[in-house]
Each structure stands twice: as C-alpha cells, then as structure tokens.
Design an enzyme around this catalytic site. Sequence first.
Site, PDB file in Angstrom:
ATOM      1  N   LYS A 178      39.389  87.622  67.351  1.00  0.00           N
ATOM      2  CA  LYS A 178      39.835  89.016  67.199  1.00  0.00           C
ATOM      3  C   LYS A 178      40.604  89.062  65.866  1.00  0.00           C
ATOM      4  CE  LYS A 178      43.162  90.693  70.296  1.00  0.00           C
ATOM      5  NZ  LYS A 178      44.124  91.200  69.208  1.00  0.00           N
ATOM      6  N   ASP A 201      42.572  85.238  68.954  1.00  0.00           N
ATOM      7  CA  ASP A 201      43.251  85.579  67.771  1.00  0.00           C
ATOM      8  C   ASP A 201      43.206  84.789  66.427  1.00  0.00           C
ATOM      9  OD1 ASP A 201      44.307  88.372  68.085  1.00  0.00           O
ATOM     10  OD2 ASP A 201      45.425  87.942  69.634  1.00  0.00           O
ATOM     11  N   ASP A 244      47.428  85.930  70.099  1.00  0.00           N
ATOM     12  CA  ASP A 244      48.473  85.319  69.383  1.00  0.00           C
ATOM     13  C   ASP A 244      49.827  85.616  69.792  1.00  0.00           C
ATOM     14  OD1 ASP A 244      48.505  87.940  68.738  1.00  0.00           O
ATOM     15  OD2 ASP A 244      48.647  87.849  66.581  1.00  0.00           O
ATOM     16  N   SER A 245      49.744  86.537  71.104  1.00  0.00           N
ATOM     17  CA  SER A 245      51.081  86.723  71.755  1.00  0.00           C
ATOM     18  C   SER A 245      51.316  85.430  72.691  1.00  0.00           C
ATOM     19  CB  SER A 245      50.451  87.637  72.980  1.00  0.00           C
ATOM     20  OG  SER A 245      49.408  87.467  73.797  1.00  0.00           O
ATOM     21  N   GLU A 300      45.331  99.433  70.832  1.00  0.00           N
ATOM     22  CA  GLU A 300      46.743  99.269  71.526  1.00  0.00           C
ATOM     23  C   GLU A 300      47.511 100.383  71.071  1.00  0.00           C
ATOM     24  OE1 GLU A 300      48.359  95.327  70.765  1.00  0.00           O
ATOM     25  OE2 GLU A 300      50.211  95.626  71.806  1.00  0.00           O
ATOM     26  N   GLU A 358      43.039  91.878  63.697  1.00  0.00           N
ATOM     27  CA  GLU A 358      43.910  93.074  63.832  1.00  0.00           C
ATOM     28  C   GLU A 358      43.736  93.726  62.219  1.00  0.00           C
ATOM     29  OE1 GLU A 358      48.043  92.651  64.739  1.00  0.00           O
ATOM     30  OE2 GLU A 358      47.605  91.619  66.346  1.00  0.00           O
TER      31      GLU A 358
END
Length: 272
Positions: A119, A89, A50-51, A187, A121
């Site tokens: 992924k 993500d 999502d970066s 992270e 979070e």
Amino acid sequence: MSLSERERIRIADLASAKQRGERFAMLTAYEQYAAQIFDEAGIDVLLVGDSAANNVYGHDNSLPVTLDELLPLSRAVVKSVRRPLVVVDLPFGSYEASPAMAVQSSVRVLKEGLAHAVKIEGGAYYADHVHAVVNAGIPVMAHIGFTPQSEHVLSGYRVQGRGEDATRLIEDAKALEEGGAFCVLMEMVPAETAAAVDAAVKVPTIGIGAGPSTTGQVLVWQDMAGLRGGQGQHVAKFVKQYADLRNELLNAARLFGEDVRKGTFPSAEQSF
Ligand code: KIV
C-alpha cells in the site's frame, strides 16, 4: 463465486466483488494470533499497516516505523493465515524519492515479508511510483484522502475532500487507477465524496471514515476490538468498537496479579 467461497483471496477476486456489488472486510494485523483469528472470522484482506508504529511500537504517529521493523510482522502474519490477501504499507521514507525506490522497497515486502501486495500513501503525484511497482509484478493498493504519513503538511488529522476539494480526490483516484493500482483506499473523506470517487473508478475502493459506499471497509484491529482507548488514547469518530478487549485484558491481568499475591496461583491443579 462469492468471496466467502474463495479458498484464497486474490486481487482479481476483489475486482469482481465490486462488479457484483459484494462488499469485503479488511483489518490490520501485526502478529500471529490476531491474524489467525481474523482468517478464521472470514476477513478478506489483512493489512500490516505502518500503524504498527502506534499499535505495536509505542510511537504516537506512523512516521518513525521502518521497513525493517514491518517485515518481521509481515512474515508472521503471512505464515499464520490461509485465505486473506496480505497487504503491507510502504512506510514513510521507503518510497517517496523515486519510482525506483518504491520498487526496491516493494520487492523487499514480497521477498522478505512474504506479502502479496503493498500500500502506498499519496495522490496523483505517486501514479508513476505505482506504475513502476506494478510493472515489477507487485500489486499496489493506493491510499488517498487523509494520509497519516503527511500529517504535518495536512496540519493534523483532518477530513480531506470537502466541497471543491472533492475534485482533487477524484483526480487522484483516477490517476492512481491509471497507474495500475488494484484498489483505492480512502481515509477520512466525506461519505458523499467517497461515493463520487467510487463511481469514478472501476477498481474497488476501501473506506476508513469514508462512509458506506466503498466496496470494502477497514479498521485498525485494536480500535475495532476496543483494545485501544486507555491512557488518554483518542478513539476516532469513524471507529466502531465491537468488543471491550481492553477491559477484558485489564480484568484478567488484575485477577492474575491478585491470585499471585494471595498465593492462590498456582494451585495443585497447575502444579506437577
Ligand atoms: O496503517 C494503517 O493502519 C492504515 C489504515 C488505513 C488502516 O493505513
């Protein structure tokens, strides 16, 4: 068989890599050429992160990007590579409300994005979401420590899991492993905490700003290749730049502009 001998990386290959003490490399990818080059370079896992929000779409954090915006990037990456496992993500707003919502979004990632895994979070609270997604047949990489989608709750980009808070991260990792996550990404976590988390779970771990003890390491590719860093963009302490792509590109574009203005491009060589 070592990872480099594998024609295609599957989640079981990453699990056996940890058992053998073999490390693996992961980079973000958002489009065709970078993905092809990273495949050729032997990168084992590609993340359509999502970066993309701040590396493709021009936002200053990852919150605004949507699943609809990530899916075409994922398709481009998957269609461009042969060997790496491609993980996407679940962006902010696409899974939090319920395990069912996480399943629906994850199904889209595999069906429309053609990817191999998602992924998610978040800590132990999301173990039920992970469980539901894995039961739907979709591998989940868990992401703990600093989770950029929660930057407002975490009061900015801060190292997580310092001192006594290390216990919380260990419990998060164990709960997510129990939920069925095939891997735990950490992270911005102190190296010592990351090592303790890695020792506490059987599944492989991946670090970004988490020291050297994790099974894998990941960087955003524009950070790794030195493309970011202009216009006041911050380069995080955990980044190592392996190239100076920004200046290479800047120079090439300047030379092109000069040639056009001087009338030296195109020359006879580039004309019909
Ligand atoms: O979106 C992203 O780029 C990430 C990082 C951990 C690489 O989640």
